[in-house]
Design a protein around this motif. Sequence first.
Motif, PDB file in Angstrom:
ATOM      1  N   THR A 123      -2.905  -3.698   0.266  1.00 16.84           N
ATOM      2  CA  THR A 123      -3.302  -3.613   1.681  1.00 16.84           C
ATOM      3  C   THR A 123      -2.096  -3.397   2.593  1.00 16.84           C
ATOM      4  O   THR A 123      -0.955  -3.469   2.149  1.00 16.84           O
ATOM      5  CB  THR A 123      -4.012  -4.907   2.121  1.00 16.84           C
ATOM      6  OG1 THR A 123      -3.060  -5.974   2.066  1.00 16.84           O
ATOM      7  CG2 THR A 123      -5.185  -5.239   1.217  1.00 16.84           C
ATOM      8  N   ALA A 124      -2.383  -3.167   3.866  1.00 10.87           N
ATOM      9  CA  ALA A 124      -1.332  -2.872   4.854  1.00 10.87           C
ATOM     10  C   ALA A 124      -0.287  -3.988   4.935  1.00 10.87           C
ATOM     11  O   ALA A 124       0.905  -3.746   5.043  1.00 10.87           O
ATOM     12  CB  ALA A 124      -1.960  -2.655   6.232  1.00 10.87           C
ATOM     13  N   PHE A 138      -7.528   1.420   7.089  1.00  8.18           N
ATOM     14  CA  PHE A 138      -8.369   1.411   5.893  1.00  8.18           C
ATOM     15  C   PHE A 138      -7.505   1.637   4.656  1.00  8.18           C
ATOM     16  O   PHE A 138      -6.558   2.416   4.713  1.00  8.18           O
ATOM     17  CB  PHE A 138      -9.380   2.569   5.918  1.00  8.18           C
ATOM     18  CG  PHE A 138     -10.308   2.576   7.091  1.00  8.18           C
ATOM     19  CD1 PHE A 138     -11.435   1.760   7.110  1.00  8.18           C
ATOM     20  CD2 PHE A 138     -10.075   3.414   8.167  1.00  8.18           C
ATOM     21  CE1 PHE A 138     -12.311   1.792   8.182  1.00  8.18           C
ATOM     22  CE2 PHE A 138     -10.951   3.444   9.247  1.00  8.18           C
ATOM     23  CZ  PHE A 138     -12.067   2.631   9.262  1.00  8.18           C
ATOM     24  N   THR A 139      -7.880   1.034   3.548  1.00  7.75           N
ATOM     25  CA  THR A 139      -7.331   1.518   2.285  1.00  7.75           C
ATOM     26  C   THR A 139      -8.104   2.803   1.959  1.00  7.75           C
ATOM     27  O   THR A 139      -9.227   3.003   2.440  1.00  7.75           O
ATOM     28  CB  THR A 139      -7.527   0.501   1.147  1.00  7.75           C
ATOM     29  OG1 THR A 139      -8.912   0.206   1.049  1.00  7.75           O
ATOM     30  CG2 THR A 139      -6.751  -0.776   1.420  1.00  7.75           C
ATOM     31  N   THR A 142     -11.576   2.276   0.651  1.00 15.44           N
ATOM     32  CA  THR A 142     -12.547   1.849   1.657  1.00 15.44           C
ATOM     33  C   THR A 142     -12.978   3.039   2.509  1.00 15.44           C
ATOM     34  O   THR A 142     -14.168   3.216   2.800  1.00 15.44           O
ATOM     35  CB  THR A 142     -11.938   0.743   2.547  1.00 15.44           C
ATOM     36  OG1 THR A 142     -11.455  -0.299   1.698  1.00 15.44           O
ATOM     37  CG2 THR A 142     -12.968   0.163   3.488  1.00 15.44           C
TER      38      THR A 142
ATOM     39  N   TYR B 393      -0.868 -11.733   7.971  1.00 15.38           N
ATOM     40  CA  TYR B 393      -0.126 -12.548   8.923  1.00 15.38           C
ATOM     41  C   TYR B 393      -0.708 -12.330  10.313  1.00 15.38           C
ATOM     42  O   TYR B 393      -1.405 -11.342  10.557  1.00 15.38           O
ATOM     43  CB  TYR B 393       1.378 -12.236   8.915  1.00 15.38           C
ATOM     44  CG  TYR B 393       1.776 -10.848   8.475  1.00 15.38           C
ATOM     45  CD1 TYR B 393       1.639  -9.767   9.325  1.00 15.38           C
ATOM     46  CD2 TYR B 393       2.289 -10.620   7.200  1.00 15.38           C
ATOM     47  CE1 TYR B 393       2.018  -8.496   8.928  1.00 15.38           C
ATOM     48  CE2 TYR B 393       2.663  -9.346   6.785  1.00 15.38           C
ATOM     49  CZ  TYR B 393       2.526  -8.283   7.658  1.00 15.38           C
ATOM     50  OH  TYR B 393       2.885  -7.023   7.263  1.00 15.38           O
ATOM     51  N   CYS B 528      -8.239  -9.100  -1.135  1.00 21.36           N
ATOM     52  CA  CYS B 528      -8.397  -7.652  -0.926  1.00 21.36           C
ATOM     53  C   CYS B 528      -8.564  -7.332   0.554  1.00 21.36           C
ATOM     54  O   CYS B 528      -8.650  -6.164   0.927  1.00 21.36           O
ATOM     55  CB  CYS B 528      -9.520  -7.074  -1.778  1.00 21.36           C
ATOM     56  SG  CYS B 528     -11.144  -7.047  -0.992  1.00 21.36           S
ATOM     57  N   GLN B 529      -8.620  -8.378   1.401  1.00 25.19           N
ATOM     58  CA  GLN B 529      -8.668  -8.200   2.857  1.00 25.19           C
ATOM     59  C   GLN B 529      -9.782  -7.253   3.303  1.00 25.19           C
ATOM     60  O   GLN B 529      -9.588  -6.398   4.167  1.00 25.19           O
ATOM     61  CB  GLN B 529      -7.296  -7.721   3.365  1.00 25.19           C
ATOM     62  CG  GLN B 529      -6.249  -8.821   3.371  1.00 25.19           C
ATOM     63  CD  GLN B 529      -6.511  -9.818   4.483  1.00 25.19           C
ATOM     64  OE1 GLN B 529      -6.405  -9.521   5.655  1.00 25.19           O
ATOM     65  NE2 GLN B 529      -6.913 -11.034   4.104  1.00 25.19           N
ATOM     66  N   GLY B 530     -10.932  -7.391   2.677  1.00 29.03           N
ATOM     67  CA  GLY B 530     -12.081  -6.600   3.109  1.00 29.03           C
ATOM     68  C   GLY B 530     -12.133  -5.202   2.521  1.00 29.03           C
ATOM     69  O   GLY B 530     -13.010  -4.420   2.876  1.00 29.03           O
ATOM     70  N   GLY B 531     -11.211  -4.884   1.637  1.00 27.41           N
ATOM     71  CA  GLY B 531     -11.200  -3.551   1.030  1.00 27.41           C
ATOM     72  C   GLY B 531     -12.533  -3.221   0.376  1.00 27.41           C
ATOM     73  O   GLY B 531     -13.081  -2.141   0.567  1.00 27.41           O
ATOM     74  N   PHE B 532     -13.078  -4.178  -0.371  1.00 25.20           N
ATOM     75  CA  PHE B 532     -14.366  -3.935  -1.028  1.00 25.20           C
ATOM     76  C   PHE B 532     -15.550  -4.242  -0.120  1.00 25.20           C
ATOM     77  O   PHE B 532     -16.535  -3.532  -0.125  1.00 25.20           O
ATOM     78  CB  PHE B 532     -14.492  -4.790  -2.297  1.00 25.20           C
ATOM     79  CG  PHE B 532     -13.635  -4.313  -3.437  1.00 25.20           C
ATOM     80  CD1 PHE B 532     -13.900  -3.103  -4.061  1.00 25.20           C
ATOM     81  CD2 PHE B 532     -12.569  -5.073  -3.884  1.00 25.20           C
ATOM     82  CE1 PHE B 532     -13.105  -2.654  -5.113  1.00 25.20           C
ATOM     83  CE2 PHE B 532     -11.774  -4.634  -4.934  1.00 25.20           C
ATOM     84  CZ  PHE B 532     -12.044  -3.426  -5.548  1.00 25.20           C
ATOM     85  N   SER B 534     -15.835  -4.753   3.391  1.00 25.21           N
ATOM     86  CA  SER B 534     -16.043  -4.400   4.802  1.00 25.21           C
ATOM     87  C   SER B 534     -17.116  -3.320   4.995  1.00 25.21           C
ATOM     88  O   SER B 534     -17.922  -3.433   5.918  1.00 25.21           O
ATOM     89  CB  SER B 534     -14.728  -4.052   5.503  1.00 25.21           C
ATOM     90  OG  SER B 534     -14.172  -2.876   4.970  1.00 25.21           O
ATOM     91  N   PRO B 535     -17.218  -2.282   4.122  1.00 28.23           N
ATOM     92  CA  PRO B 535     -18.332  -1.346   4.312  1.00 28.23           C
ATOM     93  C   PRO B 535     -19.695  -2.023   4.128  1.00 28.23           C
ATOM     94  O   PRO B 535     -20.647  -1.718   4.844  1.00 28.23           O
ATOM     95  CB  PRO B 535     -18.104  -0.283   3.229  1.00 28.23           C
ATOM     96  CG  PRO B 535     -16.663  -0.393   2.870  1.00 28.23           C
ATOM     97  CD  PRO B 535     -16.318  -1.839   3.045  1.00 28.23           C
TER      98      PRO B 535
END
Lengths: 419, 567
Positions: A123-124, A138-139, A142, B393, B528-532, B534-535
Amino acid sequence: MQNYDVLVIGGGPAGLAAAIAAHKNGAKTLLVEREARLGGILKQCIHDGFGLVRFQEKLSGPEYAERFIDEFHKLNLEAKTLTFVTRLEKNASGFSAVLVNRDGVETVTAKALILATGCRERTAKQVNIHGTRPAGVFTAGTAQHFTNLLGELPTKKCVILGSGDIGLIMARRLTLEGAKVLGVYEAKSTPSGLTRNIHQCLHDYDIPLYLSHTVTRVFGADRLTAVEIAEVDDKMQPISGTEQILECDALILSVGLIPENELAETLDVQLDPKTKGPVCNAQLMTSVSGIFSCGNALHVNDLVDYVSESGEIAGENAAKYVKAERKEIPVKAGSRLLYAVPQKLDLNSDNQKTVLYFRSRDILNGCTFKITVDGKTVFSKKYPFLRPPEMEKLQIDFSQYQLSENSEIQLDIEVKSDE
Amino acid sequence: MNLNQINKKLNARFHGAVRAKLSGGCIILSGELPTWQDTVEACQLAATKYSSTHVVNDIVCREVKSLPMRTPKLQDSALDGRKPDILIIGGGISGVSIARELSKWKLDILLVEKEADLALQASGRNDGEVHPGIDLSKGSKKHYYIRKGNAMFDEICRELDVPFRRVGQYVCFNKGFAKPLVYLYCLYRKKHSGISDTKLISGTELKRIEPNFAEEFKFAISNPSSGCVCPYGLTIAYAENAVQNGVEIALNTAVLDMEVENGEIKSVKTNRGVVYPKLVISAAGVFAEDIAKMANDRFFSIHPRRGTNSILDKKAGAYMHSIASVKDLTVSKTHSKGGGILHTVHNNLLIGPDAVETYEKENTETHKESIEAVFSKQKRTMPKLSERDIITYFTGVRAPTFEEDFIIESGRKTKNLIHCAGIQSPGLTTAPAVALDIEKMAVQMLRRVQTVEKNPNFSPIRHGVPVLKDMNDKQRAEMIRKNPDYGVIVCRCEEISKGEILDALRSPICVPTVDGIKKRIRPGMGRCQGGFCSPLVTQIIADFLGVPLSEVKKSSADSAITFGRTK
């Protein structure tokens, strides 16, 4: 409580191939998938180029997956979809898995486990991007999910950080959807993705690639409004004074994949810090007897064809394991190799068709890959060049080297200039 | 310190560029300075710690760009003409806890918050430590409220269904010779703070409790009454309970101006119409001074101070299980603590925060330097800490006065006003106790103009969204039998089901945004911070609202996630 010989966790290309192979080798097999449909990440990979090695055909991701899903169903294999593994436990007779789905909470047992859990994206914040926290970061995966599965455009004008394959594919995909891709920025001095993708996704669409550049900050209180780009030095640290601000509405990240082994770790499976996947033998069995690993959970593959192949190896051997015992010796990788898989060989198994995967640590020209057993070179192969983004694959018959429990297998790369 | 002494000091440092004068019981500083750092320094020179004679900053600072408060996009007349008994300004922990305590009374209470959700500023951007208060001096408001507040946490968190753990805090020392001194310090502090459980423990004992701490520690102060709570979780819980008891909460509603006549607020202008409250309570955080100015009752100044925390993966959460900091035996000039390591109620680690003076009240950008500084300090406590375990952060902005104390009092010039200002650390710990006092003040003030009766329907109990992953298999199966959506896992990192997401959407204060759901039940908070997810979360919200996906926002009205259909 249902009892199985082999439980496969993950219904992507690795898990599908593993389940099919385990079944064909006589194991009573169950596949568990957390999403509603089988196919894993291939479902959203609507570009072509899948299956060239395996089927000598150019398939799209869903087409490639469909071949395995069709076979899976034809064999009457059992899958539980929309089902989540919440807990794994090891016990005297094997493993038990606690599954959660719409029907409730269920425990199943298996004599062997195959972990085909794939990867997640970096991630960022894991690549030190600072600034605000707006919408529009976004990645690549995603962004691909929004675009290809939900039919929604995540950006009109974006910057892509990282030249990993998904980033390159998304650069082309978003361009085709009418978005403006200002450029692909890569902190390394060489591209991370496959050469063919650099050509087919960037060059063919006039999308610039900026090497030795990175994104350091994002701006925007609500939606992203701009990013700050900086050049980096040879340690990949931003060089002050080189910053420039680019106005855009999204930052798309393709900055690496991390094999998902959190479930493996709950069972104390030993991980290789290089691959971030389990240490395993040529049968793809991990340090914990009875747990196998395959696909991108084992190490990040460049082509799905190899993912399926590792699934088959794991599946076949998990089925065989249900009866057998093992005796393992290490396969050591020299310093010019980034890594090699497998890291161990099982002497009790048939090692005739051991498949070796490796990557070089650096870009090397005119080099020779060597295998030595107890100091004696038993195999060598010349390569005009080796590059870290491209995984190499060899099939070796280790049964001919009279391996014993004290044998030392060493893999090395020699470069002409060494001489 | 008298005025002459202050001006002497200011002259010595700033050569006549700044002057202090006494007016209306405040020390007013005027003049012109080049930098904000100078401005803060001048005000700090003039201020006496914990004094109720406040420094008011009228210095023109050449560096400061005029930054108007960010106001919501929403414009309507939904609140126009509303005449509440009490208007509370601010939906942080202070405002909502006051609203909840006041909901015990039969009163018409309106709380306005300019952001799209509660706890979006300091209350959602701190480390969630429930402090022991051993380091606070007698005579301050902080000291007055800290033990009362700390003691209330078990009960309040039980009532509001919020996880809270007294994990204990360790202040670690690496110089053995300091032990007798620190022992005396503890004795003295214990006596006047009324803390009975503080004690010194040996390095060996510390090592037994936290094996991953640095070898070099010789001893530590142990404060068992320290705890941790999810700060935005507590804020939302307080607010939901207030709403259940009749309080109206208007989000996206900013106070823009006030009409004050004869020392009384007549009306309050918002972006959603003019409101006519009998009593105004300001809990406006960094904007408390601006509100005071609107109310013609400005007698203090706020100097924003930002702090950045890092959140580490749950794997790193296993490294330690308490709250810890390292103490240097040198004189420290910073006012807030220089940060520490905290094991959260959700089993992550929080590292930080640092403290940086800034004039930007709403700038919550993060900076690489903050993370580096905090990590280099905290690695001394636990060498195993690694930046590689960071999953995200965030930055928050504290709202201190120059006296570094809370202001909890009625207006000095304006009668129908209560200030709850200057709230910074340990403001989360003190909030439950402060709210009880402000409740008493408000009821007393209102009783001068009307009768105030008990709310017969008040219930202190609030139930949060059930947390399926914390249940045993049997309970979980039973929940899924009643609602199969509880069996559909959407966020795999935090194991959040579709059923829980729908529950959050149906909760008393529905905030149907990706961040609103994330704050309430945590999808997207994991590694994964919403990578999977969030959609998927976006889709669930769109389906729930019956709108296209592109209508669903991340947080504010302008934070669109997608821009409509593909070709």
